[in-house]
Scaffold this active site. Structure first.
Site, PDB file in Angstrom:
ATOM      1  N   ARG A  51       4.048  27.558  93.039  1.00  0.00           N
ATOM      2  CA  ARG A  51       4.965  27.258  94.157  1.00  0.00           C
ATOM      3  C   ARG A  51       4.198  26.533  95.261  1.00  0.00           C
ATOM      4  NH1 ARG A  51       5.573  30.950  97.846  1.00  0.00           N
ATOM      5  NH2 ARG A  51       5.955  32.694  96.450  1.00  0.00           N
ATOM      6  N   TYR A 103      25.023   9.562 104.071  1.00  0.00           N
ATOM      7  CA  TYR A 103      25.490  10.190 102.835  1.00  0.00           C
ATOM      8  C   TYR A 103      26.294  11.450 103.197  1.00  0.00           C
ATOM      9  CZ  TYR A 103      25.094  13.282  98.792  1.00  0.00           C
ATOM     10  OH  TYR A 103      25.372  14.169  97.788  1.00  0.00           O
ATOM     11  N   ASP A 175      15.461   7.917 105.834  1.00  0.00           N
ATOM     12  CA  ASP A 175      15.848   8.161 104.441  1.00  0.00           C
ATOM     13  C   ASP A 175      15.777   6.822 103.713  1.00  0.00           C
ATOM     14  OD1 ASP A 175      17.200   8.557 102.022  1.00  0.00           O
ATOM     15  OD2 ASP A 175      18.556  10.047 102.876  1.00  0.00           O
ATOM     16  N   LYS A 200      17.218   9.246  92.598  1.00  0.00           N
ATOM     17  CA  LYS A 200      17.810   7.898  92.525  1.00  0.00           C
ATOM     18  C   LYS A 200      16.831   6.895  91.919  1.00  0.00           C
ATOM     19  CE  LYS A 200      21.004  10.139  94.825  1.00  0.00           C
ATOM     20  NZ  LYS A 200      22.019  10.903  94.134  1.00  0.00           N
TER      21      LYS A 200
HETATM   22  N1  PLP Z   1      20.009  10.753 100.712  1.00  0.00           N
HETATM   23  C1  PLP Z   1      20.816   9.784 100.224  1.00  0.00           C
HETATM   24  C2  PLP Z   1      20.841   8.448 100.902  1.00  0.00           C
HETATM   25  C3  PLP Z   1      21.618  10.034  99.107  1.00  0.00           C
HETATM   26  O1  PLP Z   1      22.416   9.057  98.636  1.00  0.00           O
HETATM   27  C4  PLP Z   1      21.570  11.313  98.498  1.00  0.00           C
HETATM   28  C5  PLP Z   1      22.395  11.626  97.326  1.00  0.00           C
HETATM   29  O2  PLP Z   1      23.247  10.864  96.908  1.00  0.00           O
HETATM   30  C6  PLP Z   1      20.739  12.292  99.043  1.00  0.00           C
HETATM   31  C7  PLP Z   1      19.964  11.971 100.139  1.00  0.00           C
HETATM   32  C8  PLP Z   1      20.692  13.683  98.459  1.00  0.00           C
HETATM   33  O3  PLP Z   1      19.897  13.695  97.310  1.00  0.00           O
HETATM   34  P1  PLP Z   1      20.031  14.772  96.126  1.00  0.00           P
HETATM   35  O4  PLP Z   1      21.351  14.539  95.478  1.00  0.00           O
HETATM   36  O5  PLP Z   1      18.847  14.480  95.269  1.00  0.00           O
HETATM   37  O6  PLP Z   1      19.962  16.127  96.746  1.00  0.00           O
END
Ligand code: PLP
Length: 387
Positions: A51, A103, A175, A200
């Site tokens: 962990r 998001y 992000d 992604k």
């Molecule tokens: N940030 C963005 C821009 C996203 O598009 C997403 C998910 O679509 C996330 C964060 C969240 O990621 P996760 O689905 O891996 O938790």
């Protein structure tokens, strides 16, 4: 070749390759063990419990830190966990500034934490200079930016915003999920932390949920790593192994995917069934010049407003054969999503309307299929959309 002189393409393809000292394995081995034998009483080795630290996950962290130009990275179980970790410096009463069109899952996380009193949140259109100046004057502790934003592909000027955020005494978190470090490196433009849903483009094969936070500063990176261990959100070694495998082809994938995305954006922009296309690579996109300056490509994501609203979208998605109707993005397969009923369903309708996410909006993640097949699929689906 010394590590410092390696180009990002080389780091992505080969970081950790050929470093196995046990057998000389070329592909770095997967270490699944949760625990590690002490060398003797009071003699822990480099690792004691997975962990806290794991060689495979640390290999991924090292690769991500190098690709983003950061001091260190923390690899966690999802993009949401990465966002939550990056926001962990916030205390009750602190103000967080977030994008109004982020998001949907991010919007939900911040809204629910704010409702529980963990911090205050203001959702602001960060492309609106006056709105940003107004909120920065209120002394936020942290500013979160998503650029390009999900799903409207709005572009925030990172260098300029970083300067203003720093002057306001706040932390700047970006992000970078939509572009990956192959196309944008926010730390070089002034970000303190970079967040990824590695689910992604970084993993790129739609078979891992993962996340990471890359820190510009080693001290903050250490604090976040300690907190990730404390709350137990560190990522699984197997997921890290797969993500490393995905990253080895990141540059080749994204280059090809964004080429098709550019062709699709141009095709949609000229189509009578499409009211508007959101793709920063189009010269009339409001963020085109900034994207050109701060990104090394326009990416493989785009969205478009379909004339005829939700009914037209239904006909369109039902006619698609190559694009799959599904959540997520950044994989080798092309996906189509309807943000209002899918990725952004978690956002309340008012917030969606303020962000400009309407019923006729579709979002495309462009994959590695032949460009001609993708264009033919959309041409047929758009004919169907017109009814
Ligand atoms: N940030 C963005 C821009 C996203 O598009 C997403 C998910 O679509 C996330 C964060 C969240 O990621 P996760 O689905 O891996 O938790």
């Amino acid at each position: 070749m010394a590590d410092e002189t390696r180009r990002a393409e080389t780091i992505a393809a080969a970081n950790g390759i050929g470093t196995d000292t046990a057998f000389g394995a070329v592909a770095p081995p997967l270490h699944l063990s949760t625990t590690y034998a002490f060398a003797g009483f009071e003699q822990p080795r480099a690792y004691d419990y997975s962990r806290l630290g794991n060689p495979t996950r640390d290999q991924l962290a090292d690769t991500l830190a190098k690709l983003e130009g950061g001091a260190s990275a923390v690899v966690v179980a999802s993009g949401m966990a990465a966002l939550d970790l990056a926001l962990s410096p916030l205390r009750p009463g602190d103000l967080l500034v977030a994008p109004h069109d982020c998001y949907g899952g991010t919007h939900r996380l911040l809204s629910l934490r704010a409702a529980r009193g963990h911090y205050r949140v203001a959702f602001v259109d960060q492309t609106d200079e006056a709105a940003l100046a107004g909120i920065l004057a209120e002394g936020p502790r942290l500013v979160l930016t998503e650029t390009p934003s999900n799903p409207l592909m709005r572009i925030v000027d990172l260098r300029r915003t970083a300067g203003r955020v720093r002057a306001a005494g706040a932390l700047f978190v970006v992000d970078n999920t939509f572009l990956s470090p192959a196309l944008q490196q926010p730390i070089a433009l002034g970000a303190d932390l970079v967040v990824h849903s590695t689910t992604k483009f970084l993993n790129g094969h739609s078979d891992v949920i993962g996340g990471a936070v890359v820190a510009a500063d080693a001290g903050l990176g250490e604090e976040l790593a300690a907190w990730a261990n404390t709350v137990g959100v560190t990522g699984s070694p197997f997921d890290a192994y797969l993500t490393l495998r995905g990253i080895r082809t990141l540059f080749a994938r994204i280059e090809r995917q964004q080429r098709s995305a550019g062709a699709i954006a141009a095709f949609l922009a000229g189509h009578p069934a499409v009211a508007r296309v959101h793709y920063p690579g189009l010269p009339d996109h409001p963020g085109h010049a900034i994207a050109r300056a701060q990104q090394s490509g326009f990416g493989a994501m785009l969205s478009a407003e379909i004339a005829g609203g939700r009914d037209a979208v239904r006909r369109l998605v039902e006619a698609c054969r190559v694009f799959t109707l599904a959540e997520s993005l950044g994989g080798i397969e092309s996906l189509i999503a309807h943000p209002v009923t899918m990725t952004h369903a978690a956002m309340d309708p008012e917030a969606r309307a303020r962000a400009g996410v309407g019923d006729g909006l579709i979002r495309l993640s462009v994959g590695l299929e032949a460009e001609s097949d993708l264009l033919a699929d959309l041409a047929r689906a758009l004919d169907a959309a017109r009814g």
